[in-house]
Design a protein around this motif. Sequence first.
Motif, mmCIF file in Angstrom:
data_model
loop_
_atom_site.group_PDB
_atom_site.id
_atom_site.type_symbol
_atom_site.label_atom_id
_atom_site.label_comp_id
_atom_site.label_asym_id
_atom_site.label_seq_id
_atom_site.Cartn_x
_atom_site.Cartn_y
_atom_site.Cartn_z
ATOM 1 N N VAL A 79 -14.268 -40.651 64.535
ATOM 2 C CA VAL A 79 -14.527 -40.263 63.149
ATOM 3 C C VAL A 79 -15.948 -40.642 62.739
ATOM 4 N N ASP A 80 -16.374 -41.867 63.116
ATOM 5 C CA ASP A 80 -17.677 -42.348 62.677
ATOM 6 C C ASP A 80 -18.212 -43.409 63.632
ATOM 7 N N VAL A 81 -19.542 -43.447 63.772
ATOM 8 C CA VAL A 81 -20.226 -44.492 64.533
ATOM 9 C C VAL A 81 -21.280 -45.090 63.617
ATOM 10 N N THR A 82 -21.269 -46.420 63.492
ATOM 11 C CA THR A 82 -22.220 -47.109 62.623
ATOM 12 C C THR A 82 -22.963 -48.168 63.420
ATOM 13 N N LEU A 83 -24.288 -48.132 63.328
ATOM 14 C CA LEU A 83 -25.139 -49.169 63.926
ATOM 15 C C LEU A 83 -25.920 -49.807 62.782
ATOM 16 N N PRO A 84 -25.480 -50.980 62.300
ATOM 17 C CA PRO A 84 -26.149 -51.615 61.160
ATOM 18 C C PRO A 84 -27.621 -51.901 61.442
ATOM 19 N N LYS A 85 -28.449 -51.616 60.463
ATOM 20 C CA LYS A 85 -29.895 -51.843 60.557
ATOM 21 C C LYS A 85 -30.191 -53.329 60.366
ATOM 22 N N PRO A 86 -31.325 -53.801 60.889
ATOM 23 C CA PRO A 86 -31.706 -55.209 60.692
ATOM 24 C C PRO A 86 -31.923 -55.521 59.213
ATOM 25 N N ASP A 87 -31.670 -56.784 58.839
ATOM 26 C CA ASP A 87 -31.842 -57.206 57.448
ATOM 27 C C ASP A 87 -33.299 -57.167 57.015
ATOM 28 N N LEU A 88 -34.198 -57.521 57.917
ATOM 29 C CA LEU A 88 -35.618 -57.553 57.577
ATOM 30 C C LEU A 88 -36.227 -56.169 57.756
ATOM 31 N N SER A 89 -36.902 -55.686 56.735
ATOM 32 C CA SER A 89 -37.518 -54.368 56.827
ATOM 33 C C SER A 89 -38.690 -54.368 57.807
ATOM 34 N N SER A 90 -39.258 -55.530 58.081
ATOM 35 C CA SER A 90 -40.393 -55.631 59.002
ATOM 36 C C SER A 90 -39.956 -55.591 60.465
ATOM 37 N N SER A 91 -38.644 -55.665 60.725
ATOM 38 C CA SER A 91 -38.136 -55.668 62.087
ATOM 39 C C SER A 91 -38.369 -54.314 62.748
ATOM 40 N N LYS A 92 -38.753 -54.346 64.006
ATOM 41 C CA LYS A 92 -38.994 -53.116 64.775
ATOM 42 C C LYS A 92 -37.730 -52.646 65.498
ATOM 43 N N ASP A 93 -36.675 -53.457 65.469
ATOM 44 C CA ASP A 93 -35.439 -53.097 66.166
ATOM 45 C C ASP A 93 -34.722 -51.957 65.436
ATOM 46 N N PRO A 94 -34.159 -50.992 66.183
ATOM 47 C CA PRO A 94 -33.462 -49.870 65.542
ATOM 48 C C PRO A 94 -32.100 -50.263 64.961
#
Length: 151
Positions: A36-51
């Motif tokens: 139904v759905d796949v969720t990959l939570p974003k990093p808390d810090l906006s400066s993070s380069k991680d997807p």
Amino acid sequence: MSDTAHLKSTVYVGGLENAVTAKLLADAFLPFGEIVDVTLPKPDLSSSKDPHRGFGYIEFEVAGDAKEAIDNMDQSEFFGRVIKVAAAKPQKDSNEGLGSKTAVWETEGWIAKHGGVSDEDKLANQQAQQANTPKDAMANLDTDVAGPQLE
């Protein structure tokens, strides 16, 4: 779908490589059932380069499919990493648990439940006060008669 049914059909996938996308994750888990759905939570810090934060959630249409995915994919290798696949747990409220920003005794009802003196404590305090009260040595003596009496 109710919250409990939603949780039973959702799996947590941890230990993901940064190269993993929602599409890749969905493709890997598709053999176990309709997703139904796949969720990959974003990093808390906006400066993070991680997807993403290294974990994700996959919601299946049927709870049995989620169980099959857990049984077959937990501790398997995905993009060179061993992944953890488990049943998703409900998200904690920010006002409870170790992540709380409020002291436990400031929450409503805590003082009412824990702050009052229990009946056992009240009884122990009364008994301690009675034991510590000095006894009157003259309480049981007959004070009408002065001195010893001969019979």
